[in-house]
Every structure is written in C-alpha cells, then in structure tokens.
Scaffold this active site. Structure first.
Site, PDB file in Angstrom:
ATOM      1  N   GLU A 130       0.864  -1.180   0.000  1.00 42.98           N
ATOM      2  CA  GLU A 130       0.000   0.000   0.000  1.00 42.98           C
ATOM      3  C   GLU A 130       0.905   1.235   0.000  1.00 42.98           C
ATOM      4  O   GLU A 130       1.549   1.536   1.002  1.00 42.98           O
ATOM      5  CB  GLU A 130      -0.895  -0.001   1.244  1.00 42.98           C
ATOM      6  CG  GLU A 130      -1.711   1.261   1.436  1.00 42.98           C
ATOM      7  CD  GLU A 130      -2.368   1.339   2.803  1.00 42.98           C
ATOM      8  OE1 GLU A 130      -2.570   2.475   3.294  1.00 42.98           O
ATOM      9  OE2 GLU A 130      -2.655   0.283   3.408  1.00 42.98           O
TER      10      GLU A 130
ATOM     11  N   ARG B 152       1.428  10.235   0.963  1.00 39.17           N
ATOM     12  CA  ARG B 152       1.917  11.145   1.997  1.00 39.17           C
ATOM     13  C   ARG B 152       3.196  11.857   1.602  1.00 39.17           C
ATOM     14  O   ARG B 152       3.740  12.641   2.384  1.00 39.17           O
ATOM     15  CB  ARG B 152       2.174  10.378   3.304  1.00 39.17           C
ATOM     16  CG  ARG B 152       0.969   9.636   3.852  1.00 39.17           C
ATOM     17  CD  ARG B 152       1.321   8.969   5.163  1.00 39.17           C
ATOM     18  NE  ARG B 152       0.348   7.955   5.528  1.00 39.17           N
ATOM     19  CZ  ARG B 152       0.477   7.143   6.579  1.00 39.17           C
ATOM     20  NH1 ARG B 152       1.543   7.253   7.360  1.00 39.17           N
ATOM     21  NH2 ARG B 152      -0.441   6.231   6.833  1.00 39.17           N
TER      22      ARG B 152
ATOM     23  N   LYS C  53     -11.286  -1.099   7.256  1.00 41.29           N
ATOM     24  CA  LYS C  53     -10.060  -0.929   8.037  1.00 41.29           C
ATOM     25  C   LYS C  53     -10.420  -0.320   9.388  1.00 41.29           C
ATOM     26  O   LYS C  53     -11.119   0.704   9.440  1.00 41.29           O
ATOM     27  CB  LYS C  53      -9.084  -0.006   7.294  1.00 41.29           C
ATOM     28  CG  LYS C  53      -7.791   0.247   8.068  1.00 41.29           C
ATOM     29  CD  LYS C  53      -6.786   1.028   7.249  1.00 41.29           C
ATOM     30  CE  LYS C  53      -7.044   2.512   7.290  1.00 41.29           C
ATOM     31  NZ  LYS C  53      -5.886   3.288   6.760  1.00 41.29           N
TER      32      LYS C  53
END
Length: 208
Positions: A38, A42, A127
């Site tokens: 993943e 960022r 999640k």
C-alpha cells in the site's frame, strides 16, 4: 468477506518518496512472501513510486494506494496502476468512485455507525483505524459480535508484537502496518531487512 484480502494477509504500509527504490522494495517484500504493498499518498512523489512499482513488480504482486482522501485522488492512483485504495476514514465519494474505476476499496472506520455505513455501501470489509487507540482486539471482538459478516483489517499500532493475535481472529482477514519497511529506512535507501521482516510476518500468519 473480501477474498482479495484473504489472499494478502499482510498489507505493508509504505511511505516512500524515492521511485528508484520501488522495484527493489517490491522484490524484497516478495522475497519474504508478502505480495502486496500500500503506497500511501503522503509524499510528493508517491504516485511516481506507485507507478514504478506497478510497472515492474514481480508476477502476482499487487500494488494499491493508501491515504486516499478524495475522489480526485482515486483517478490519479488508478491511472498510476493501483489495484486497490485504502482510506483512513469513510468517504462515500471515494468508495463510489473507486468502484466506478474497478478498484477494490478499504475505507477506515472507528465506530459502529461507520461500519453500518460501509455495509450500506455494500462493503464486506473495513479498516479499523487507529486500531490500537480504539481498543485493539477487544474492539474487534465487540464489533464482530454484532457485524458477523464484516471483515476488520486493523491498522495503527500493528506490529510483530500483536499481528499474530489479530490474525487469529476469524473476523480479521488481514493486518496493515508499516513495520516491514519503516519510513526512516526507506528514506536512507536501506532495504536490507525488508525480506527478513516480511518472512517473519508471514510466519506469524501461518502460526495464527
């Protein structure tokens, strides 16, 4: 429950700003038995990292995007080759647009109300974030008791000290964490322990 998550019980959360490391990073994870990553949005060059990894990853290796906060980002990561998107929270536009683009989507939840929203949207897995602050395995026990057909992927505070406990829970198809490839090591270009950590993580899965 989403079968694609069952196929990838360890989801490494990658924070990387160096596209030149993408291929080596994918191969290091793969060598340790972990076949997905993943790539979080960022860093300024996260999309370049995602595209580079997708273009040259080992066969069967699946690349997705994390920290997807808005629908416009879904288009960008899809165009870069992402197979799935992960969000820290639940956003209807992100979920709907990811499905429109043919991507798997794993939204974050922190409450029973958000789980119900995800179920209304037709999702079978979410999640749980930040899992450690929300109560860890105890929180999953409580939520799974009332949402028996929902899978929970804990993220936040997950590591080798508790991953096996999470994975032993029947409602947990996978765990998500950054310990396999820490951001500080990636920043220096040090990938020497990624395969080792990945192998150890898969052994935790086998033992759970």
């Amino acid at each position: 429950m989403n079968d694609w998550l069952r196929a990838f019980p360890i989801v490494p959360v990658i924070v990387c700003d160096r596209p030149e490391l993408a291929v080596d990073l994918a191969h290091a994870l793969h060598d340790g038995g972990v076949d997905c990553a993943e790539i979080t949005l960022r860093t300024p060059r996260a999309l370049d990292v995602l595209a580079a990894m997708t273009a040259a990853a080992p066969p069967g290796f699946v690349v997705g995007a994390g920290t997807v906060l808005e629908a416009a980002q879904v288009d960008r990561v899809a165009d870069a080759g992402a197979a799935f998107v992960v969000s820290p929270g639940f956003d209807d536009d992100v979920v709907d647009h990811a499905r429109t683009r043919g991507l798997h989507v794993l939204p974050g939840v922190a409450s029973a109300t958000e789980v119900q929203r995800a179920r209304r949207a037709g999702l079978s897995a979410v999640k749980l974030f930040p899992a450690d602050l929300l109560g860890g395995p105890a929180a999953i026990n409580a939520l799974a008791a009332v949402f028996a057909d929902t899978g929970f992927v804990p993220s936040g505070g997950v590591g080798p000290h508790n991953a096996a406990d999470y994975l032993a829970h029947p409602a947990v198809p996978a765990v998500s964490g950054s310990w396999l490839a820490p951001r500080a090591e990636i920043a220096t270009g040090d990938l020497s322990r990624v395969a080792e950590r990945s192998r150890a993580a898969m052994q935790l899965r086998a033992a759970s």
